[in-house]
Write an enzyme that holds these catalytic residues in place. Structure first.
Site, PDB file in Angstrom:
ATOM      1  CE  LYS A  80      40.536  41.550  48.831  1.00 52.33           C
ATOM      2  NZ  LYS A  80      41.269  42.865  47.415  1.00 52.33           N
ATOM      3  CB  SER A 160      38.091  43.895  44.847  1.00 52.91           C
ATOM      4  OG  SER A 160      39.128  43.925  45.501  1.00 52.91           O
ATOM      5  CB  SER A 184      41.720  45.370  44.618  1.00 53.27           C
ATOM      6  OG  SER A 184      41.018  45.078  43.339  1.00 53.27           O
TER       7      SER A 184
END
EC number: 6.3.5.7
Length: 489
Positions: A80, A160, A184
């Site tokens: 990420k 997210s 998330s």
């Protein structure tokens, strides 16, 4: 060779040990998939890093020193874009950091790379991890691999860590690093039909993570199986002297505890989670999985977590306040975007106005208001007090039970072109936020498909530092539901 992409991490490791295929072959097929992906999951691609790791891993496997080879050696992974990667652009998917290249490595990504994993690139996300649909990224939204059956409509991957979840579900990588502030990792995993796990707060170092809300931010992992999550978690967890909040508690090999034996374990079902707005299909699977656990020897009992109803407002006050503090460092002076002006204050305001997206600005403003001298006691201090009550609810519950079973999200994924208001977006996190506020380990496991053919998931919440037991329960659920849900190929 494309069939290699559909193997689990454990299967890839076994195939590499037996020399059924080389690491270079495994990595190259994933590199090709990433180069041609249509999900907008990867925003920075690093094939040269992946190939270099693959060649090193092949040398290790050729030496046949199996006992010293990590189960992640040569495994293709994504990271990420919230984790700083030395020499590789790290943006948090914000215009503010569009061209930022760190000179250091985050501890979690460093542990992953030192295990021999091959990093394919950096994954798309909501800007500064603020969002529940991955539609707030400066680089555009991520698409889910699943589509709605009735109209073929594309749906969101959740957020997210939407890029992480979509890349794993789309067989672009075998596993991915995500981050979990209020859900998330777990919520996007639920929307994409994969497994998302976070550990106890402090089990993983936060060094090198771009901060959103420091008392809540955690690294997490997204994989296609619970056993793969165990392998990744045991790799990235551990004490780090660069992070004062990291725990010195020893990290066991979580994968060694996945026996499937849950006889005598008490599973709590909190009545407060049966709230308005939850899908009837999710309630059906919740009840069905509860019965499956009972059939496997567990005892399912009703519990109460009375302060759950306050979790969403408490979470958004605390995370916004901490975001307001953390994001103050982006001033256009030291690094990141800079918009020039005649006076310093104008540089600050113009840089932030242009560099931050709408959702980030909204949370900064909320946080600044909550921390202001006239409202600190009224909002932020009170939110912290109620957070302690939420944590105490869990502590009391775990005196009588071993694990908690709840939904991961109240509904299936919504359409990519639908634009729910910010309040509706907040409610998507209603089932994941309480465990985050308490700092508990939790894992989302797919359990079935909706009538629209979209994934549905439940999460197992464990007691502090009981990731091993939590993974074991999740593994039982997975084995009994694996015939219900299959990833798109």
């Amino acid at each position: 060779m494309n069939e290699l992409r559909k193997l689990s991490i454990a299967q890839m490791h076994d195939g590499l040990k037996q020399r059924n295929f080389s690491v270079v072959e495994l990595v190259e097929v994933h590199i090709n998939a990433v180069e041609n992906e249509k999900l907008n999951a990867f925003i920075t691609k690093t094939p040269e890093i992946a190939i270099k790791a693959a060649k090193t891993a092949d040398e290790r496997f050729s030496q046949q020193k199996d006992g010293t080879i990590s189960p992640l050696m040569g495994i293709p992974v994504g990271v990420k874009d919230l984790f700083c990667t030395k020499g590789v652009k790290t943006t948090a998917c914000s215009k503010m950091l569009e061209n930022f290249v760190p000179t250091y490595e985050s501890t979690v990504s460093d542990l992953l790379l030192k295990s021999g994993a091959a990093m394919l690139g950096k994954l798309n996300m909501d800007e500064f991890a603020m969002g529940s649909a991955n539609i707030n990224s400066y680089f555009g939204p991520v698409e889910n691999v699943w589509v709605r059956k009735s109209d073929g409509e594309k749906v969101v991957p959740g957020g997210s860590s939407g890029g992480s979840a979509a890349s794993v579900a789309g067989f672009l990588c075998a596993g991915a690093l995500g981050s979990d502030t209020g859900g998330s990792v777990r919520q996007p995993a639920a929307y994409c039909g994969v497994v998302g796990a976070k550990q106890t707060y402090g089990r993983c170092s936060r060094f090198g993570m771009i901060a959103f809300a420091s008392s809540l931010d955690q690294a997490g992992v997204i994989t296609r199986s619970v056993s793969d999550s165990a392998l990744m978690l045991e790799t990235i967890c551990g004490y780090d002297n660069k992070d004062s909040t990291s725990s010195e508690r020893p990290v066991p090999r979580f994968s060694n505890f996945m026996s499937g034996d849950i006889k005598g374990k008490r599973i709590g079902i909190p009545k407060e989670y049966r709230m308005d707005g939850i899908s009837e299909e999710i309630i059906y699977h919740w009840e069905k999985v509860s019965s499956v656990l009972e059939e496997n020897g567990a005892e399912v009992v009703d519990i109460t977590l009375p302060h759950t109803k306050y979790a969403i407002p408490v979470y958004y006050l605390i995370c916004s306040a901490e975001a307001s503090f953390n994001l103050a460092r982006y001033d256009g002076v030291r690094y990141g975007l800079r918009v020039d002006a005649d006076i310093l204050e104008e540089i600050y305001s113009l840089t932030r106005a242009e560099g931050f997206g709408k959702e980030v600005k909204r949370r900064i403003l909320i946080g600044a208001y909550a921390l202001s001298s006239g409202h600190y006691n009224e909002y932020y201090e009170k939110a912290q007090f109620i957070r302690a009550l939420i944590r105490n609810d869990f502590i009391k519950a775990f005196e009588k039970i071993d694990y908690i079973l709840v939904p991961s999200a109240p509904t299936e994924a919504f359409g990519l072109n639908e634009k729910p208001d910010p309040l509706i977006m907040c409610i998507n996190d209603v089932f994941t936020v309480p465990a985050s506020l308490a700092g508990l380990p939790a894992i989302s496991v797919p359990v079935g498909l909706s009538n629209e053919g979209l994934p549905l998931a439940l999460q197992v919440i464990g007691n502090y530092y009981d990731e091993a037991g939590m993974l074991n329960v999740a593994g039982v659920i997975e084995r009994n539901c694996s015939s219900i849900i299959k990833l798109n190929s």
